[in-house]
Structure formats: C-alpha cells, structure tokens
Design an enzyme around this catalytic site. Structure first.
Site, short mmCIF file in Angstrom:
data_model
loop_
_atom_site.label_atom_id
_atom_site.label_comp_id
_atom_site.label_asym_id
_atom_site.label_seq_id
_atom_site.Cartn_x
_atom_site.Cartn_y
_atom_site.Cartn_z
N LYS A 77 5.25 1.72 -3.14
CA LYS A 77 5.20 3.06 -3.73
C LYS A 77 5.43 2.94 -5.22
CE LYS A 77 4.75 7.36 -2.29
NZ LYS A 77 4.07 7.86 -1.09
N LYS A 82 5.59 3.26 8.33
CA LYS A 82 4.47 4.19 8.52
C LYS A 82 3.15 3.42 8.59
CE LYS A 82 4.36 7.50 5.46
NZ LYS A 82 4.04 8.41 4.33
N LYS A 123 0.84 -1.20 0.00
CA LYS A 123 0.00 0.00 0.00
C LYS A 123 0.87 1.24 0.00
CE LYS A 123 -3.80 2.40 0.46
NZ LYS A 123 -3.43 3.12 -0.79
N SER A 129 -6.65 6.09 3.95
CA SER A 129 -6.75 5.18 2.80
C SER A 129 -7.15 3.79 3.29
CB SER A 129 -5.41 5.07 2.07
OG SER A 129 -5.20 6.18 1.23
N THR A 132 -4.13 13.81 5.41
CA THR A 132 -2.70 13.91 5.75
C THR A 132 -2.43 15.21 6.52
OG1 THR A 132 -2.28 12.75 3.68
CG2 THR A 132 -0.37 13.64 4.83
N ASN A 137 -1.72 19.19 -1.62
CA ASN A 137 -2.73 18.53 -0.80
C ASN A 137 -2.41 18.56 0.69
OD1 ASN A 137 -3.33 15.62 0.56
ND2 ASN A 137 -5.11 16.36 -0.58
N GLY A 186 -2.62 8.46 -4.13
CA GLY A 186 -1.97 9.67 -4.63
C GLY A 186 -0.68 9.99 -3.88
N ASP A 187 0.07 10.90 -4.44
CA ASP A 187 1.26 11.50 -3.81
C ASP A 187 1.52 12.76 -4.65
OD1 ASP A 187 3.51 10.73 -1.71
OD2 ASP A 187 4.57 11.58 -3.41
P1 NDP Z 1 1.09 17.86 -4.22
O1 NDP Z 1 1.50 17.49 -5.57
O2 NDP Z 1 -0.34 18.11 -3.92
O3 NDP Z 1 1.89 19.16 -3.74
C1 NDP Z 1 3.28 19.16 -3.71
C2 NDP Z 1 3.76 20.51 -3.22
O4 NDP Z 1 5.16 20.45 -2.96
C3 NDP Z 1 3.57 21.59 -4.26
O5 NDP Z 1 3.41 22.83 -3.62
C4 NDP Z 1 4.90 21.55 -5.01
O6 NDP Z 1 5.23 22.74 -5.67
C5 NDP Z 1 5.87 21.29 -3.88
N1 NDP Z 1 7.03 20.58 -4.39
C6 NDP Z 1 7.05 19.37 -5.00
N2 NDP Z 1 8.29 19.04 -5.38
C7 NDP Z 1 9.06 20.06 -5.00
C8 NDP Z 1 10.44 20.32 -5.11
N3 NDP Z 1 11.27 19.44 -5.70
N4 NDP Z 1 10.91 21.48 -4.57
C9 NDP Z 1 10.06 22.35 -3.97
N5 NDP Z 1 8.73 22.16 -3.85
C10 NDP Z 1 8.26 21.04 -4.36
O7 NDP Z 1 1.68 16.73 -3.26
P2 NDP Z 1 1.24 16.33 -1.78
O8 NDP Z 1 0.82 17.54 -1.01
O9 NDP Z 1 0.34 15.19 -1.87
O10 NDP Z 1 2.63 15.80 -1.21
C11 NDP Z 1 3.55 16.63 -0.51
C12 NDP Z 1 4.46 15.76 0.33
O11 NDP Z 1 3.69 15.03 1.27
C13 NDP Z 1 5.27 14.71 -0.44
O12 NDP Z 1 6.51 14.53 0.21
C14 NDP Z 1 4.43 13.45 -0.28
O13 NDP Z 1 5.22 12.30 -0.42
C15 NDP Z 1 3.95 13.63 1.15
N6 NDP Z 1 2.76 12.89 1.53
C16 NDP Z 1 1.60 12.98 0.83
C17 NDP Z 1 0.48 12.30 1.26
C18 NDP Z 1 -0.84 12.41 0.57
O14 NDP Z 1 -1.80 11.81 1.06
N7 NDP Z 1 -0.96 13.14 -0.52
C19 NDP Z 1 0.52 11.43 2.44
C20 NDP Z 1 1.77 11.46 3.15
C21 NDP Z 1 2.83 12.16 2.69
P3 NDP Z 1 5.07 22.83 -7.28
O15 NDP Z 1 3.60 22.93 -7.53
O16 NDP Z 1 5.82 24.05 -7.65
O17 NDP Z 1 5.67 21.59 -7.84
O1 2IT Z 2 3.21 8.95 1.52
C1 2IT Z 2 2.06 8.55 1.76
O2 2IT Z 2 1.76 8.01 2.83
C2 2IT Z 2 1.04 8.75 0.72
N1 2IT Z 2 1.32 9.34 -0.31
C3 2IT Z 2 -0.34 8.19 0.92
C4 2IT Z 2 -0.37 6.74 0.56
C5 2IT Z 2 -1.74 6.10 0.54
O3 2IT Z 2 -1.77 4.91 0.17
O4 2IT Z 2 -2.74 6.71 0.88
#
Ligand code: NDP
Ligand code: 2IT
Length: 470
Positions: A150, A138, A114, A401, A233, A264, A189-190
C-alpha cells in the site's frame, strides 16, 4: 506487574491500551504481538489490524507447530520494504509545496506487491502499514497471485486545481517509478486516487521509464484498463453480502440499506444493492449525510462526486424532499436492515454498532478497510448480526485489478460481462473459503476469523516453501 516482551522492554502505555482490546491465550502469538506493540507504539491503526489478525490465528497455531518454528508470524508483521520520500511540487500561485510519499511493500510471498495509493491529509506510516498488512490476506483470499502492499501521501486533493493534482502526481511518480514494476509492485487507487490520478501517474511512469506496461491498475479503458474495475469493489461487496445473506435464508430484497461514504466504493455498492432489490436510503461524505426514504439514485451521487466534485449536501438540489444532516457519524442511527460502511477506517464505533442493532440492522458488510472498531465487531457478533469483514468483502476491487494485470499480460481485453462473471465467482469463493475455514477451526459463522485464517495459511505456506529469505 506486566511481563516484559521478548526483547526485554514492555510496550509503552499506548501499545498496552491497544493490546487490551485483544484476548490472547496463545503465549507465542501474545509475545509476537507484544513485540509489535513495543516496536511501533505510535502506529495505532497498524497495531489494531495486526492484533485482529493475530488474535484469530490462535486455533491455527495450536495445530501447526511448523508455523512457529519457521517464524512466519514474526516475519509477516514486518514489511519487506518501507519507502518514505519527499514530494515537492509547485502550486498554481508559484509556491513550492512539500508532501510525504509512502510505499510499503509488505509481502511478495505469493506474487508482486499489490495495493492502492491513498491521497488524504490523514495518511501516515501507521495508516499505510495497516492497509498494506490487510492487503496481504485480502489478496491471498482472491485466489490470484498477488502479494500485499500500500502507499500514498498526505497530499489533500480537496480544493486543488486539476493542474495542481497533475503536477503532484508527476512528482510522486518521479520517485515511486524506481521502486515499482509489473512484476515487482503494482499500485492502484484508494481514497483520493481515482481514474484521473491513475492517468497522470501512468503518464509520468511511461515518460521516465519508456515502457508501456501494466505497472498500475485502475487505468482508463483506452490505455489498458479493465472493464468493470471501476464498479468492482462496490459490486463485489454486494456479491459477497448476498452470498452471506443467502446462507442465512435472507436477501437484499425489500431491505433498507445504509451506505456510508459517497466515493468509488459507495457509489457502485449503491447501484448493485439496488439491482439486488435493496433500497439505499442514506449516504454520506466527511461533512454530513443525506437520507432519502424513496431511495438514492446512484447516478445523482456519481454526478455530484465524480463529475462536479461537490459535497453530498448538493443532493438536496436534485431531490428537495431529501434530508441532510451535518456531521457524518449519525448515519448509523438511520434505521435499516443492512449497513455497508464504505468510507474509511474506524468510522463505525461501538455507539454506531449499538444504534444499528437497536434499529433492526441484521447484516453489516464492510466496503471500506477496517471501518468497524474491534468493539463494534464484537457487538455485532454477540448480537447475531451477520458480519462480513473488509478483507473478504471488499476484495473485489483488487481481484479485478488482478484481472486487469492478466489482460495486460495477454495484451487482450475481456468484455464487461466476462470480468463481472469472474468477479462474481471470486467473491462467491471467498465467502465459502472463509466460512469453511471458520468451521474447520471451531468458529462456525465467524467470517472475521475464517477470512484471516484462510488468507494467512496460503501466504504462510508460500513463505515456508521459500525459506527464510525475507
Ligand atoms: P473515494 O476517495 O472515492 O471516496 C471516499 C469516501 O469516503 C468519500 O465519500 C469521503 O468523503 C469519505 N471519507 C474519506 N475519509 C473520510 C473520513 N476521514 N471521514 C469520513 N468520511 C471520509 O475512496 P474509495 O471509495 O475508493 O474508498 C473508500 C474506502 O474503501 C476506503 O477505506 C478504501 O481503503 C476502501 N477500498 C477501496 C477500494 C477501491 O477499489 N477504491 C478497494 C477496497 C477498499 P469526502 O469526500 O468528504 O472526503
Ligand atoms: O484496498 C484495496 O483493496 C484497494 N484500494 C484496491 C487495491 C488494488 O490494487 O486494486
């Protein structure tokens, strides 16, 4: 002269440089880690994630020789299955485009693999393996039956039309569908993969497999998605941070909060931190950051990023008095009490940590995966900053999830409040389990070690019970 690893050959220079960031006194773990560094010297993010976990397992290994005998650590650092495939699709100009697709099914010891899918040009095997490895522990911490995995692609959604994104997702799923399933591997998603992409992926899965099931999470509410998954998250991060603050006699109330990212995780972290009494004064994207001392309304960011898909600079059109600074790394110089890095890995280096501490930051909770470098984490810990590591503090997304999978299996939907309450309970438990494990192994207050140990032990025990099959 450096000792050769168990397989005879020492790690090359790149592996050695990464090894130097960690302090191994346990020779068994040092040997295992050296082998990992020797095998994959070109995977710096994976080596970083593995080094951090293995380093903190040292007190456990000293007490549990059975873990050494059963080879659990050697096994857990090697994915059960790694998929790498071609994704061809046709852009709006009729030109054929080719991307790489990845899915790493890291561990199914305690449940189906997952974890999310990331679409970003920086995606490679190192990134996917680091994320998949973190996901094992996690997911274990959530207390739900979820293995770790992943995936993703080096596809860049920026600048692509909606139709291009749809065609890409369809081509991606045409291959991925043969490897996943609700009891096998459940992507979500991520970065770069949100509700729109999950919808296209689900549509293609259903078309090819002729099955309507819970193969993906983060689905739309009209076709099996869970209420509160979108917010989970960010909300979970603040629930965890709040618990950590409470134990130290502190809270969000009246504190300035800096959040990196504007996707997100960042958007809903802003909403919850504000509800808990904090004031979010800075947010960023990969181009730059905004500062608004009056507090940033998460709804404006939601409109800019989720509806219009524009840059964060656009905030100035909504709030002309705010400030925009080009370049994202300077965000850590904005004075705040609480920092929530929610963008990407290694976005918070030592200089950022020093600037935060210098300007009065007393708590850091990671929303992104591995956003702080090992040097930054060490700085926080040695300067009395309360520090919540990603695999504990951002587990709310995957936990919800898991709740989506439960609802899909029951063919029922819970209310927003029911899901949110369960999420709150899970995050509170994770905090207490991590704090307890840290104390039990002589590292009171060290949530990095506590989360790694608590997450690892459950998976390790399951692997021992199941024998050396994987
Ligand atoms: P999104 O795509 O919704 O948003 C990503 C954000 O981070 C954007 O503002 C983006 O800016 C910025 N970003 C991405 N890459 C870079 C980079 N190389 N340098 C600077 N800024 C960057 O992603 P999420 O919010 O879903 O994910 C954000 C983080 O949280 C990730 O590390 C992800 O693995 C983690 N995460 C996400 C979960 C989820 O449920 N979605 C769960 C747990 C962890 P820009 O638009 O300019 O690219
Ligand atoms: O990093 C993470 O935990 C996620 N992007 C969410 C993974 C999930 O299966 O909901």
């Amino acid at each position: 002269m450096r000792r050769a690893g168990p397989a005879g050959r020492p790690p090359d220079k790149r592996g050695l440089a990464i090894m130097a960031a960690f302090n191994f006194t346990n020779s068994y773990l040092r040997d295992v880690y050296e082998t990992v560094c020797r095998k994959d010297p070109d995977q710096p993010e994976f080596l970083q994630a593995a080094g951090e976990v293995l380093e903190s397992l040292q007190p456990v290994m000293d007490q549990r020789p059975d873990l050494v005998r059963s080879g659990v650590v050697e096994r857990i650092v090697e994915p059960e299955r790694t998929l790498l495939f071609r994704i061809s699709w046709v852009d709006d100009h009729g030109k054929v485009q080719v991307n790489r697709g990845y899915r790493v099914q890291f561990s199914t010891a305690i449940g189906p693999s997952k974890g999310g899918l990331r679409f970003h040009p920086s995606v490679n095997l190192s990134i996917v393996k680091f994320l998949g490895f973190e996901q094992i522990f996690k997911n274990s911490l959530t207390g739900l039956p979820l293995g770790g995995g992943k995936g993703g692609s080096d596809f860049d959604p920026k600048g692509k039309s909606g139709n291009e994104v749809m065609r890409f997702c369809q081509s991606f799923m045409t291959e991925l569908q043969r490897h996943i399933g609700p009891d096998t591997d459940v992507p979500a998603g991520d970065i770069g993969v949100g509700a729109r992409e999950i919808g296209y992926l689900f549509g293609q899965y259903k078309r090819i497999r002729n099955e309507f099931n819970g193969v993906l999470t983060g689905k739309g509410l009209s076709y099996g998605g869970s209420l509160a998954r979108t917010e989970a998250t960010g909300y979970g991060l603040c629930y965890f941070a709040n618990e950590m603050l409470k134990a130290a006699g502190k809270s969000f109330q009246g504190q300035s909060v800096v959040i990196s990212g504007s996707g997100n995780v960042a958007i809903y972290a802003n909403q919850k931190a504000t509800q808990l009494g904090g004031k979010v004064i800075a947010m960023s994207d990969s181009n730059g950051y905004i500062v608004d001392e009056n507090g940033i309304d998460y709804k404006i960011i939601q409109e800019i990023k989720e509806v219009k898909r524009e840059r964060i600079k656009t905030y100035l059109e909504y709030v002309p008095g705010a400030k925009y600074v080009e370049g994202c790394s300077g965000i850590w110089t904005v004075p705040c009490g609480i920092a929530l890095p929610c963008a990407t890995q290694n976005e918070l280096p030592l200089e950022g940590a020093k600037a935060l501490v210098e300007h009065g930051c007393f708590a850091v909770a990671e929303g992104a995966n591995m956003p702080s470098t090992p040097e930054a984490v060490a700085w926080f810990q040695s300067h009395g900053v309360l520090f919540a590591p990603a695999k504990a503090s951002n587990a709310g997304g995957v936990a919800t999830s898991g709740l989506e999978m439960t609802q899909n299996s029951m063919r029922l939907s819970w209310s927003f409040d029911e899901v949110d309450q369960r999420l709150h309970g899970i995050m509170t438990n994770i905090y207490h389990n991590a704090a307890k494990a840290a104390a039990e192994f002589g590292m009171e207050g060290n949530l990095v070690a506590g989360a790694n140990i608590a997450g690892f032990l459950k998976v390790a025990d399951a692997m021992i019970w199941q024998g050396v099959s994987y």
